[in-house]
Write a protein that holds these residues in place. Sequence first.
Motif, PDB file in Angstrom:
ATOM      1  N   GLN A  32       4.327  -8.947   2.338  1.00  0.00           N
ATOM      2  CA  GLN A  32       3.264  -7.796   1.526  1.00  0.00           C
ATOM      3  C   GLN A  32       4.133  -6.624   2.129  1.00  0.00           C
ATOM      4  O   GLN A  32       2.866  -5.367   1.286  1.00  0.00           O
ATOM      5  CB  GLN A  32       2.072  -7.647   3.312  1.00  0.00           C
ATOM      6  CG  GLN A  32       1.674  -9.693   2.793  1.00  0.00           C
ATOM      7  CD  GLN A  32       0.443  -9.672   3.449  1.00  0.00           C
ATOM      8  OE1 GLN A  32       1.184  -9.691   5.432  1.00  0.00           O
ATOM      9  NE2 GLN A  32      -0.446  -9.851   4.336  1.00  0.00           N
ATOM     10  N   THR A  35       5.110  -6.054  -1.590  1.00  0.00           N
ATOM     11  CA  THR A  35       4.814  -6.107  -2.808  1.00  0.00           C
ATOM     12  C   THR A  35       4.888  -4.724  -3.909  1.00  0.00           C
ATOM     13  O   THR A  35       4.457  -3.347  -3.054  1.00  0.00           O
ATOM     14  CB  THR A  35       4.117  -6.912  -2.406  1.00  0.00           C
ATOM     15  OG1 THR A  35       4.006  -7.809  -2.088  1.00  0.00           O
ATOM     16  CG2 THR A  35       2.625  -7.282  -4.241  1.00  0.00           C
ATOM     17  N   VAL A  38       0.726  -1.258  -4.742  1.00  0.00           N
ATOM     18  CA  VAL A  38      -0.498  -0.645  -3.467  1.00  0.00           C
ATOM     19  C   VAL A  38      -1.313   0.618  -3.702  1.00  0.00           C
ATOM     20  O   VAL A  38      -2.934   0.302  -3.978  1.00  0.00           O
ATOM     21  CB  VAL A  38       0.156  -0.649  -2.440  1.00  0.00           C
ATOM     22  CG1 VAL A  38      -0.689  -0.327  -1.227  1.00  0.00           C
ATOM     23  CG2 VAL A  38       0.289  -2.411  -1.984  1.00  0.00           C
ATOM     24  N   SER A  43       5.002   0.563  -3.037  1.00  0.00           N
ATOM     25  CA  SER A  43       4.520  -0.506  -2.091  1.00  0.00           C
ATOM     26  C   SER A  43       4.489  -0.492  -0.591  1.00  0.00           C
ATOM     27  O   SER A  43       3.940   1.357  -0.580  1.00  0.00           O
ATOM     28  CB  SER A  43       5.915  -1.595  -1.893  1.00  0.00           C
ATOM     29  OG  SER A  43       6.655  -0.570  -1.442  1.00  0.00           O
ATOM     30  N   TRP A 159      -6.156  -2.467  -0.170  1.00  0.00           N
ATOM     31  CA  TRP A 159      -5.399  -2.745  -1.146  1.00  0.00           C
ATOM     32  C   TRP A 159      -4.928  -4.487  -0.605  1.00  0.00           C
ATOM     33  O   TRP A 159      -5.266  -5.288  -1.344  1.00  0.00           O
ATOM     34  CB  TRP A 159      -3.754  -2.766  -1.443  1.00  0.00           C
ATOM     35  CG  TRP A 159      -2.306  -3.611  -2.195  1.00  0.00           C
ATOM     36  CD1 TRP A 159      -2.858  -3.599  -3.592  1.00  0.00           C
ATOM     37  CD2 TRP A 159      -1.751  -4.563  -1.561  1.00  0.00           C
ATOM     38  NE1 TRP A 159      -1.374  -5.134  -3.697  1.00  0.00           N
ATOM     39  CE2 TRP A 159      -1.229  -5.221  -2.323  1.00  0.00           C
ATOM     40  CE3 TRP A 159      -1.521  -4.639   0.221  1.00  0.00           C
ATOM     41  CZ2 TRP A 159      -0.355  -5.508  -2.046  1.00  0.00           C
ATOM     42  CZ3 TRP A 159      -0.362  -5.252   0.298  1.00  0.00           C
ATOM     43  CH2 TRP A 159       0.255  -6.510  -1.006  1.00  0.00           C
ATOM     44  N   LEU A 160      -5.432  -4.816   0.450  1.00  0.00           N
ATOM     45  CA  LEU A 160      -4.855  -5.824   1.242  1.00  0.00           C
ATOM     46  C   LEU A 160      -6.327  -6.545   0.805  1.00  0.00           C
ATOM     47  O   LEU A 160      -6.046  -7.625   0.886  1.00  0.00           O
ATOM     48  CB  LEU A 160      -5.125  -5.429   2.986  1.00  0.00           C
ATOM     49  CG  LEU A 160      -3.358  -4.884   3.519  1.00  0.00           C
ATOM     50  CD1 LEU A 160      -3.047  -4.864   4.686  1.00  0.00           C
ATOM     51  CD2 LEU A 160      -2.271  -6.110   3.158  1.00  0.00           C
ATOM     52  N   SER A 162      -8.192  -6.240  -1.418  1.00  0.00           N
ATOM     53  CA  SER A 162      -8.259  -6.227  -2.807  1.00  0.00           C
ATOM     54  C   SER A 162      -7.094  -8.343  -3.021  1.00  0.00           C
ATOM     55  O   SER A 162      -7.574  -9.074  -4.019  1.00  0.00           O
ATOM     56  CB  SER A 162      -7.631  -5.580  -4.488  1.00  0.00           C
ATOM     57  OG  SER A 162      -6.415  -5.116  -3.520  1.00  0.00           O
ATOM     58  N   VAL A 163      -6.088  -7.947  -2.226  1.00  0.00           N
ATOM     59  CA  VAL A 163      -5.535  -8.865  -2.800  1.00  0.00           C
ATOM     60  C   VAL A 163      -6.022 -11.070  -1.950  1.00  0.00           C
ATOM     61  O   VAL A 163      -5.582 -11.174  -2.453  1.00  0.00           O
ATOM     62  CB  VAL A 163      -3.861  -8.736  -1.741  1.00  0.00           C
ATOM     63  CG1 VAL A 163      -3.085 -10.363  -1.464  1.00  0.00           C
ATOM     64  CG2 VAL A 163      -3.264  -7.687  -2.540  1.00  0.00           C
ATOM     65  N   ARG A 164      -6.767  -9.914  -0.345  1.00  0.00           N
ATOM     66  CA  ARG A 164      -7.265 -11.037   0.051  1.00  0.00           C
ATOM     67  C   ARG A 164      -8.249 -11.777  -0.988  1.00  0.00           C
ATOM     68  O   ARG A 164      -8.761 -12.778  -0.972  1.00  0.00           O
ATOM     69  CB  ARG A 164      -8.144 -11.075   1.385  1.00  0.00           C
ATOM     70  CG  ARG A 164      -7.151 -10.193   2.138  1.00  0.00           C
ATOM     71  CD  ARG A 164      -8.165 -10.275   3.625  1.00  0.00           C
ATOM     72  NE  ARG A 164      -6.188  -9.588   3.925  1.00  0.00           N
ATOM     73  CZ  ARG A 164      -5.993  -8.680   5.094  1.00  0.00           C
ATOM     74  NH1 ARG A 164      -7.388  -7.318   5.435  1.00  0.00           N
ATOM     75  NH2 ARG A 164      -5.734  -8.547   6.100  1.00  0.00           N
ATOM     76  N   GLN A 166      -8.641 -12.195  -4.196  1.00  0.00           N
ATOM     77  CA  GLN A 166      -7.567 -12.947  -4.679  1.00  0.00           C
ATOM     78  C   GLN A 166      -7.753 -13.558  -4.906  1.00  0.00           C
ATOM     79  O   GLN A 166      -6.875 -14.938  -5.868  1.00  0.00           O
ATOM     80  CB  GLN A 166      -6.466 -11.850  -5.926  1.00  0.00           C
ATOM     81  CG  GLN A 166      -7.082 -10.570  -6.580  1.00  0.00           C
ATOM     82  CD  GLN A 166      -6.398  -9.444  -7.079  1.00  0.00           C
ATOM     83  OE1 GLN A 166      -5.141 -10.195  -7.069  1.00  0.00           O
ATOM     84  NE2 GLN A 166      -6.855  -8.634  -7.795  1.00  0.00           N
ATOM     85  N   ALA A 167      -7.366 -13.768  -3.118  1.00  0.00           N
ATOM     86  CA  ALA A 167      -6.539 -15.286  -2.734  1.00  0.00           C
ATOM     87  C   ALA A 167      -7.497 -16.464  -2.756  1.00  0.00           C
ATOM     88  O   ALA A 167      -9.161 -16.662  -2.755  1.00  0.00           O
ATOM     89  CB  ALA A 167      -6.211 -15.086  -1.596  1.00  0.00           C
TER      90      ALA A 167
END
Length: 167
Positions: A32, A35, A38, A43, A159-160, A162-164, A166-167
């Motif tokens: 994380q 990556t 961000v 990153s 960012w975190l 948005s990533v969650r 997409q999961a």
Amino acid sequence: MAITASKAELLDKVQQGYVQFEDLLAPLSKEQMTTPNVNSTWSIKDNIAHLTVWQNYLLSRLRGVIDGSMSEPEFLSLPGTEDEQNEQVYQQNKDRPLADVLADFRSSYQSVLATIQSMSEESLNGTFPWSTSDRQVWPLIVGNTYEHYAEHSAIIQHWLESVRGQA
């Protein structure tokens, strides 16, 4: 009339801001932290390297105040706007190991904190000895510590999320 800051309150806010930022980072994995994308290509590690550079900038200014320097301390000898300097700093740090970036960030923070602690309330509320303006020292501390941590915390949290999502 200039606005003054309490040294105790300033130190408390700097320390609280740092702890909140470290608390945000604590549960993150190496993946994380490294990556890209961000914010732009950066990153989380790159955001931390960026914060470190600006903490070191602050440190150079505070040491100049302590020393009574009549010329502004040299820091970034990078040409261009602040955005262009930030991009150059990114390019210089993007391939560094995460452990090194984190160690530098933490060491730089400790140096900034110790330097602020060593300063008098009068010098924190004073102006820079090399400056012809009435620009006080304490707002530079605010902008390069807890306000800067909060700015990058918001970027990382966004960012975190948005990533969650997409999961």
